[in-house]
Design a protein around this motif. Sequence first.
Motif, PDB file in Angstrom:
ATOM      1  N   VAL A   4      62.245  10.529  -8.709  1.00 30.41           N
ATOM      2  CA  VAL A   4      60.955  11.098  -9.091  1.00 30.41           C
ATOM      3  C   VAL A   4      60.824  12.475  -8.451  1.00 30.41           C
ATOM      4  O   VAL A   4      60.978  12.606  -7.233  1.00 30.41           O
ATOM      5  N   GLU A   5      60.575  13.475  -9.256  1.00 29.29           N
ATOM      6  CA  GLU A   5      60.364  14.829  -8.739  1.00 29.29           C
ATOM      7  C   GLU A   5      58.964  14.932  -8.135  1.00 29.29           C
ATOM      8  O   GLU A   5      57.985  14.569  -8.775  1.00 29.29           O
ATOM      9  N   LEU A   6      58.904  15.435  -6.916  1.00 28.75           N
ATOM     10  CA  LEU A   6      57.629  15.583  -6.219  1.00 28.75           C
ATOM     11  C   LEU A   6      57.325  17.056  -6.029  1.00 28.75           C
ATOM     12  O   LEU A   6      58.161  17.799  -5.507  1.00 28.75           O
ATOM     13  N   ASP A   7      56.124  17.469  -6.424  1.00 30.19           N
ATOM     14  CA  ASP A   7      55.730  18.847  -6.142  1.00 30.19           C
ATOM     15  C   ASP A   7      55.077  18.887  -4.756  1.00 30.19           C
ATOM     16  O   ASP A   7      54.969  17.874  -4.066  1.00 30.19           O
ATOM     17  N   LYS A   8      54.665  20.073  -4.339  1.00 26.48           N
ATOM     18  CA  LYS A   8      54.105  20.244  -2.983  1.00 26.48           C
ATOM     19  C   LYS A   8      52.854  19.385  -2.769  1.00 26.48           C
ATOM     20  O   LYS A   8      52.650  18.852  -1.677  1.00 26.48           O
ATOM     21  N   GLN A  11      53.940  15.786  -2.239  1.00 24.95           N
ATOM     22  CA  GLN A  11      54.533  15.676  -0.912  1.00 24.95           C
ATOM     23  C   GLN A  11      53.451  15.617   0.159  1.00 24.95           C
ATOM     24  O   GLN A  11      53.508  14.798   1.085  1.00 24.95           O
ATOM     25  N   ARG A  12      52.457  16.463   0.028  1.00 24.19           N
ATOM     26  CA  ARG A  12      51.358  16.497   1.016  1.00 24.19           C
ATOM     27  C   ARG A  12      50.567  15.185   0.977  1.00 24.19           C
ATOM     28  O   ARG A  12      50.229  14.634   2.027  1.00 24.19           O
ATOM     29  N   ARG A  42      46.794  11.472  -9.048  1.00 20.42           N
ATOM     30  CA  ARG A  42      48.125  11.688  -8.455  1.00 20.42           C
ATOM     31  C   ARG A  42      48.573  10.469  -7.638  1.00 20.42           C
ATOM     32  O   ARG A  42      49.727  10.048  -7.740  1.00 20.42           O
ATOM     33  N   VAL A  43      47.681   9.922  -6.844  1.00 25.87           N
ATOM     34  CA  VAL A  43      48.027   8.729  -6.049  1.00 25.87           C
ATOM     35  C   VAL A  43      48.377   7.583  -6.992  1.00 25.87           C
ATOM     36  O   VAL A  43      49.373   6.872  -6.792  1.00 25.87           O
ATOM     37  N   VAL A 155      59.205  13.846   3.646  1.00 24.77           N
ATOM     38  CA  VAL A 155      59.103  14.384   2.289  1.00 24.77           C
ATOM     39  C   VAL A 155      58.945  15.890   2.370  1.00 24.77           C
ATOM     40  O   VAL A 155      58.401  16.425   3.330  1.00 24.77           O
ATOM     41  N   GLY A 156      59.443  16.572   1.387  1.00 20.49           N
ATOM     42  CA  GLY A 156      59.208  18.016   1.299  1.00 20.49           C
ATOM     43  C   GLY A 156      59.967  18.855   2.282  1.00 20.49           C
ATOM     44  O   GLY A 156      59.388  19.680   2.995  1.00 20.49           O
TER      45      GLY A 156
END
Length: 160
Positions: A4-8, A11-12, A42-43, A155-156
Amino acid sequence: MKHVELDKLDQRILEVLQRDGRISNQQLAAQVSLSPAACWRRVRALEESGVITGYSAHLAPERIGLGLCVLVNLSLQRHTIDSTAEIERQVSSYPEVLQCFAVTGNADFVLRVIVPDMVSYDRFLNEKIFTLQGIAQVNSNFALREIKNTQTIPVGGAMT
């Protein structure tokens, strides 16, 4: 399983939730600079995609009488799909076993076991581990003290 691609922002969100899984959506949204509705979506997406697998409380085992932590190396006599699957099934059913890993090297499985004391560990070995079919060797390593124990996944870019 698909990556799964995670954006910033994802990640936060994950960083905050790993620190405080009981945080309200309102507080989480404020910390990650999102509206509560967008944060909730998002969650929810992270949960549905399997990135977030659950929420739990972290306990201090010694405070509830489970002060002995043992890393147990199990070596098998033979490596067949059926015998390995049966050992995995049995070991997974034992509440004393917090983690079980199939590994390479000097053992086939490494278990993290937690019990009240040495007498309890002896009983665990005799009544559960030694009764498993196909075990060739058991090696126990007793934890003297805990240096690091975390379920927090970086993460991130935290691993670079």
